[in-house]
Design a protein around this motif. Structure first.
Motif, PDB file in Angstrom:
ATOM      1  N   ARG A 225      28.104 -23.665 -11.137  1.00 28.48           N
ATOM      2  CA  ARG A 225      26.720 -23.536 -10.712  1.00 28.48           C
ATOM      3  C   ARG A 225      26.100 -24.921 -10.599  1.00 28.48           C
ATOM      4  O   ARG A 225      26.262 -25.766 -11.476  1.00 28.48           O
TER       5      ARG A 225
ATOM      6  N   GLU B  45      22.922 -25.402 -10.666  1.00 24.96           N
ATOM      7  CA  GLU B  45      21.882 -25.347 -11.684  1.00 24.96           C
ATOM      8  C   GLU B  45      22.149 -24.135 -12.574  1.00 24.96           C
ATOM      9  O   GLU B  45      22.128 -23.004 -12.098  1.00 24.96           O
ATOM     10  N   GLN B  46      22.414 -24.394 -13.827  1.00 32.43           N
ATOM     11  CA  GLN B  46      22.725 -23.322 -14.763  1.00 32.43           C
ATOM     12  C   GLN B  46      21.447 -22.792 -15.398  1.00 32.43           C
ATOM     13  O   GLN B  46      20.700 -23.544 -16.030  1.00 32.43           O
ATOM     14  N   GLU B  47      21.196 -21.511 -15.197  1.00 26.62           N
ATOM     15  CA  GLU B  47      20.016 -20.905 -15.796  1.00 26.62           C
ATOM     16  C   GLU B  47      20.229 -20.692 -17.296  1.00 26.62           C
ATOM     17  O   GLU B  47      21.347 -20.397 -17.742  1.00 26.62           O
TER      18      GLU B  47
END
Length: 247
Positions: free
Chosen positions: A122, A124-126
């Motif tokens: 990812r 951007e990792q949530e």
């Protein structure tokens, strides 16, 4: 009277043998016995020095792959009755160094596998508090077939390209990369492209198809490779023809 069948098993002890030899054992031929059951009978009752790998006996772990009468097979899912009256020849998988008897060294595959990054990437990792990444059943079906790989190495043993050039990434590694490329939650396809599109990646495959023919889980590595070739070719064409912002 119990029927009998002969197993011709390859033996190799590197500490004492200069080359492999064949050892014959006559064992009971029972209706429900797999080749692995036959090997277990030999080890338990006839020769405890015989070495081979196995674990689950259910076609899940992938560790009991061997060559049975010249074909790469999972020995837990290959039945002696299908080879009656015998003999049945059991050898280590081709294209791998032999450690001992029927045990092969799969270190080459284990070193190559991380190169294709077989995990979700990812940008951007949530945080966990945000929740899961939702996925529709149709999105899961896109990659489901390629997710069934159990790393049994039968495809590498059958692959004529890997037999000649062990720099080739190989069928299972590429199929596993495609599993993540097709996952709607993944954003790492461009990172994998740098590895898969190299000379020892997808373009080394000549599409013989033996890998798919021997796969016990119908993963179809050959199909995964050809599908990725099309993706790579289209990406190259777009890069050549389209403005950077339209790619």
């Amino acid at each position: 009277m119990v029927d009998r069948i002969i197993l011709r098993v390859t033996r190799y002890r590197p500490e004492s043998d200069t080359e492999p030899m064949t050892q014959e054992h006559e064992i009971p031929l029972r209706k429900d016995w797999s080749v692995l059951d036959g090997l277990n009978h030999i080890k338990d009752h006839l020769d405890g020095t015989l070495s081979y790998r196995w674990s689950c006996r259910m076609g899940v772990c992938g560790s009991c792959g061997m060559t049975v009468n010249g074909e790469p097979k999972l020995t837990c899912a290959t039945f002696l009755g299908d080879y009656a009256p015998g003999p049945v020849r059991v050898e280590p998988l081709s294209n791998f160094p032999v450690v001992r008897d029927l045990v092969v060294d799969i270190g080459d595959f284990m070193r190559k596998l991380p190169r294709v990054k077989p995990w979700l990437i990812r940008s951007e990792q949530e945080p966990p508090a945000v929740g899961e990444y939702p996925q529709l059943p149709a999105e899961r079906e896109e990659y489901e077939q390629f997710s069934m790989c159990i790393n049994c190495m039968l495809c590498y043993a059958a692959c004529p390209v890997y037999a000649l050039d062990q720099e080739f990434l190989g069928p299972a590694a590429i199929a596993l990369a495609q599993r993540y490329n097709l996952d709607s939650r993944d954003q790492g396809a461009s990172e994998r492209m740098d590895v898969l599109s190299e000379a020892d990646g997808i373009w080394a495959c000549t599409f013989v198809g033996e890998c798919s023919a021997v796969c016990p889980k119908d993963v179809d590595p050959a199909g995964a490779i050809q599908r990725y070739k099309f993706t790579a070719a289209m990406d190259s064409l777009k890069a050549l023809l389209l403005p950077r912002g339209a790619r």
